[in-house]
Each structure stands twice: as structure tokens, then as C-alpha cells.
Design a protein around this motif. Structure first.
Motif, PDB file in Angstrom:
ATOM      1  N   UNK A  34      31.391  67.929  -1.142  1.00  0.00           N
ATOM      2  CA  UNK A  34      29.998  68.297  -1.428  1.00  0.00           C
ATOM      3  C   UNK A  34      29.935  69.475  -2.402  1.00  0.00           C
ATOM      4  N   UNK A  35      30.791  70.448  -2.183  1.00  0.00           N
ATOM      5  CA  UNK A  35      30.777  71.636  -3.037  1.00  0.00           C
ATOM      6  C   UNK A  35      31.203  71.314  -4.463  1.00  0.00           C
ATOM      7  N   UNK A  36      32.279  70.557  -4.623  1.00  0.00           N
ATOM      8  CA  UNK A  36      32.751  70.271  -5.983  1.00  0.00           C
ATOM      9  C   UNK A  36      31.813  69.320  -6.717  1.00  0.00           C
ATOM     10  N   UNK A  37      31.182  68.394  -5.998  1.00  0.00           N
ATOM     11  CA  UNK A  37      30.207  67.499  -6.641  1.00  0.00           C
ATOM     12  C   UNK A  37      29.002  68.304  -7.111  1.00  0.00           C
ATOM     13  N   UNK A  38      28.561  69.240  -6.293  1.00  0.00           N
ATOM     14  CA  UNK A  38      27.433  70.095  -6.670  1.00  0.00           C
ATOM     15  C   UNK A  38      27.782  70.920  -7.902  1.00  0.00           C
ATOM     16  N   UNK A  39      28.945  71.558  -7.884  1.00  0.00           N
ATOM     17  CA  UNK A  39      29.375  72.339  -9.046  1.00  0.00           C
ATOM     18  C   UNK A  39      29.580  71.452 -10.271  1.00  0.00           C
ATOM     19  N   UNK A  40      30.130  70.277 -10.057  1.00  0.00           N
ATOM     20  CA  UNK A  40      30.363  69.344 -11.160  1.00  0.00           C
ATOM     21  C   UNK A  40      29.064  68.935 -11.833  1.00  0.00           C
ATOM     22  N   UNK A  41      28.043  68.652 -11.043  1.00  0.00           N
ATOM     23  CA  UNK A  41      26.732  68.308 -11.605  1.00  0.00           C
ATOM     24  C   UNK A  41      26.140  69.492 -12.369  1.00  0.00           C
ATOM     25  N   UNK A  42      26.284  70.682 -11.802  1.00  0.00           N
ATOM     26  CA  UNK A  42      25.778  71.877 -12.479  1.00  0.00           C
ATOM     27  C   UNK A  42      26.512  72.109 -13.797  1.00  0.00           C
ATOM     28  N   UNK A  43      27.809  71.886 -13.796  1.00  0.00           N
ATOM     29  CA  UNK A  43      28.606  72.068 -15.014  1.00  0.00           C
ATOM     30  C   UNK A  43      28.230  71.031 -16.067  1.00  0.00           C
ATOM     31  N   UNK A  44      27.894  69.820 -15.662  1.00  0.00           N
ATOM     32  CA  UNK A  44      27.503  68.772 -16.606  1.00  0.00           C
ATOM     33  C   UNK A  44      26.151  69.064 -17.269  1.00  0.00           C
ATOM     34  N   UNK A  45      25.309  69.815 -16.598  1.00  0.00           N
ATOM     35  CA  UNK A  45      23.994  70.146 -17.157  1.00  0.00           C
ATOM     36  C   UNK A  45      24.146  71.071 -18.369  1.00  0.00           C
ATOM     37  N   UNK A  46      25.107  71.981 -18.330  1.00  0.00           N
ATOM     38  CA  UNK A  46      25.273  72.943 -19.427  1.00  0.00           C
ATOM     39  C   UNK A  46      25.550  72.280 -20.774  1.00  0.00           C
ATOM     40  N   UNK A  47      26.486  71.324 -20.870  1.00  0.00           N
ATOM     41  CA  UNK A  47      26.684  70.676 -22.170  1.00  0.00           C
ATOM     42  C   UNK A  47      25.469  69.872 -22.622  1.00  0.00           C
ATOM     43  N   UNK A  48      24.721  69.309 -21.669  1.00  0.00           N
ATOM     44  CA  UNK A  48      23.521  68.560 -22.041  1.00  0.00           C
ATOM     45  C   UNK A  48      22.479  69.480 -22.667  1.00  0.00           C
ATOM     46  N   UNK A  49      22.277  70.639 -22.063  1.00  0.00           N
ATOM     47  CA  UNK A  49      21.334  71.616 -22.624  1.00  0.00           C
ATOM     48  C   UNK A  49      21.835  72.090 -23.981  1.00  0.00           C
ATOM     49  N   UNK A  50      23.112  72.372 -24.074  1.00  0.00           N
ATOM     50  CA  UNK A  50      23.680  72.821 -25.346  1.00  0.00           C
ATOM     51  C   UNK A  50      23.575  71.773 -26.435  1.00  0.00           C
ATOM     52  N   UNK A  51      23.830  70.509 -26.086  1.00  0.00           N
ATOM     53  CA  UNK A  51      23.730  69.427 -27.067  1.00  0.00           C
ATOM     54  C   UNK A  51      22.291  69.253 -27.531  1.00  0.00           C
ATOM     55  N   UNK A  52      21.347  69.347 -26.595  1.00  0.00           N
ATOM     56  CA  UNK A  52      19.930  69.253 -26.954  1.00  0.00           C
ATOM     57  C   UNK A  52      19.554  70.387 -27.906  1.00  0.00           C
ATOM     58  N   UNK A  53      19.966  71.597 -27.598  1.00  0.00           N
ATOM     59  CA  UNK A  53      19.673  72.754 -28.448  1.00  0.00           C
ATOM     60  C   UNK A  53      20.291  72.579 -29.832  1.00  0.00           C
ATOM     61  N   UNK A  54      21.528  72.121 -29.882  1.00  0.00           N
ATOM     62  CA  UNK A  54      22.204  71.904 -31.160  1.00  0.00           C
ATOM     63  C   UNK A  54      21.474  70.833 -31.973  1.00  0.00           C
ATOM     64  N   UNK A  55      21.049  69.755 -31.325  1.00  0.00           N
ATOM     65  CA  UNK A  55      20.325  68.679 -32.002  1.00  0.00           C
ATOM     66  C   UNK A  55      18.998  69.192 -32.575  1.00  0.00           C
ATOM     67  N   UNK A  56      18.222  69.926 -31.778  1.00  0.00           N
ATOM     68  CA  UNK A  56      16.928  70.448 -32.243  1.00  0.00           C
ATOM     69  C   UNK A  56      17.125  71.432 -33.388  1.00  0.00           C
ATOM     70  N   UNK A  57      18.129  72.261 -33.292  1.00  0.00           N
ATOM     71  CA  UNK A  57      18.398  73.242 -34.341  1.00  0.00           C
ATOM     72  C   UNK A  57      18.836  72.542 -35.632  1.00  0.00           C
ATOM     73  N   UNK A  58      19.650  71.501 -35.499  1.00  0.00           N
ATOM     74  CA  UNK A  58      20.090  70.753 -36.673  1.00  0.00           C
ATOM     75  C   UNK A  58      18.910  70.043 -37.335  1.00  0.00           C
ATOM     76  N   UNK A  59      18.007  69.492 -36.536  1.00  0.00           N
ATOM     77  CA  UNK A  59      16.804  68.869 -37.091  1.00  0.00           C
ATOM     78  C   UNK A  59      15.969  69.894 -37.853  1.00  0.00           C
ATOM     79  N   UNK A  60      15.799  71.072 -37.271  1.00  0.00           N
ATOM     80  CA  UNK A  60      15.013  72.123 -37.906  1.00  0.00           C
ATOM     81  C   UNK A  60      15.623  72.518 -39.251  1.00  0.00           C
ATOM     82  N   UNK A  61      16.923  72.742 -39.261  1.00  0.00           N
ATOM     83  CA  UNK A  61      17.603  73.155 -40.496  1.00  0.00           C
ATOM     84  C   UNK A  61      17.512  72.059 -41.558  1.00  0.00           C
ATOM     85  N   UNK A  62      17.690  70.813 -41.143  1.00  0.00           N
ATOM     86  CA  UNK A  62      17.612  69.694 -42.088  1.00  0.00           C
ATOM     87  C   UNK A  62      16.222  69.599 -42.709  1.00  0.00           C
ATOM     88  N   UNK A  63      15.198  69.716 -41.882  1.00  0.00           N
ATOM     89  CA  UNK A  63      13.827  69.629 -42.384  1.00  0.00           C
ATOM     90  C   UNK A  63      13.480  70.818 -43.275  1.00  0.00           C
TER      91      UNK A  63
END
Length: 147
Positions: A34-63
Motif C-alpha cells: 500500500x505504501x509503495x503504490x501510494x508513493x509510486x502514484x505520487x511520483x508518477x504525478x510529478x513527471x505528468x505535471x512537468x511534461x504539461x508545463x514543458x508542453x505549455x511553455x513550448x507552445x507559448x515560445x513557438x507562438x
């Protein structure tokens, strides 16, 4: 060109980091407790947020670069008329004077994306990055017909 290369290298490093962090999250989830699954899910959220931020920033710079290229083709890019210190930094009083002119220009033509673009550059020169970004976002929205 140097800024583009730096941006691409930084983005590539971030993508590698996201993959490494994501793989650690998957390994934690595979442990099955239970503990490692919880931490694993939390750890997976960080790259998703980072990828979203990188995508939005790249769109902004391109435009923003697209607007700059269009304005350059029209001959409407702001000319660097700022005074500089002996060390090469922009003189604050000079930046304030140019900013006042750009603000007046934007107030006279509030629906012209070109004025907002030049105002964003003036904000950037005055070292007001949050307002520069908002002004550029408004210029992009006006150009795309969303404002």
C-alpha cells in the motif's frame, strides 16, 4: 539561435528526467504494498505535471516566435533604443521611458496584437517578466482572434 539551442537541450534533459522519475514510480507501484503504490502514484504525478508545463511553455515560445517573425516581416519589430550602462545592462530610466511610450501606444490601439507584442518587449526590458508574459499571451490571443 543560442537561446533555441539552450531551450532544446534543457527540454531534452527534462524529458530524460521525467522518464527516470516515471520509471521509479512504476517500480514503486510494482512492489505492491500500500505504501509503495501510494508513493509510486505520487511520483508518477510529478513527471505528468512537468511534461504539461514543458508542453505549455513550448507552445507559448513557438507562438511568440511566430509573432516576432511576422512582425519582423512587416518591419514592425521594436528597435533597441535603450541606453546601456558601461557593463552592458539596460539603463532603468531608459527602459522606463520606452515602456511609457509602448504603454501609450497600446492604450491608443488596445486591439492591435503588434502593440501588445511591443509592450511585452518593453516589460521584458524593464525586467517585469510576469507582466511581459501576460502581455505576450494577450498579443497571441489577439493574433489568434481569441481576445
Amino acid at each position: 539561435m543560442r537561446a533555441k539551442i539552450t531551450y532544446v537541450i534543457t527540454a531534452a534533459v527534462l524529458v530524460v528526467y521525467f522518464v527516470l522519475v516515471g520509471s521509479r514510480g512504476v517500480l514503486l507501484i510494482q512492489e505492491g504494498t500500500a505504501l509503495t503504490v501510494t508513493f509510486g502514484c505520487a511520483v508518477l504525478i510529478l513527471p505528468l505535471i512537468g511534461a504539461w508545463f514543458l508542453w505549455k511553455n513550448t507552445q507559448f515560445v513557438t507562438k511568440a516566435n511566430k509573432l516576432a517573425a511576422e512582425l519582423e516581416a512587416e518591419g514592425g519589430l521594436p528597435v533597441d533604443e535603450l541606453a546601456r550602462t558601461p557593463g552592458g545592462r539596460i539603463d532603468r530610466e531608459s527602459a522606463d521611458a520606452v515602456f511609457a511610450a509602448r504603454r501609450a501606444e497600446t492604450e491608443d490601439s488596445p486591439n492591435d496584437w503588434r502593440c501588445w507584442f511591443r509592450l511585452a518587449v518593453a516589460y521584458h526590458d524593464a525586467r517585469d517578466t510576469p507582466r511581459a508574459r501576460k502581455a505576450m499571451q494577450h498579443a497571441i490571443a489577439l493574433h489568434e482572434g481569441r481576445a
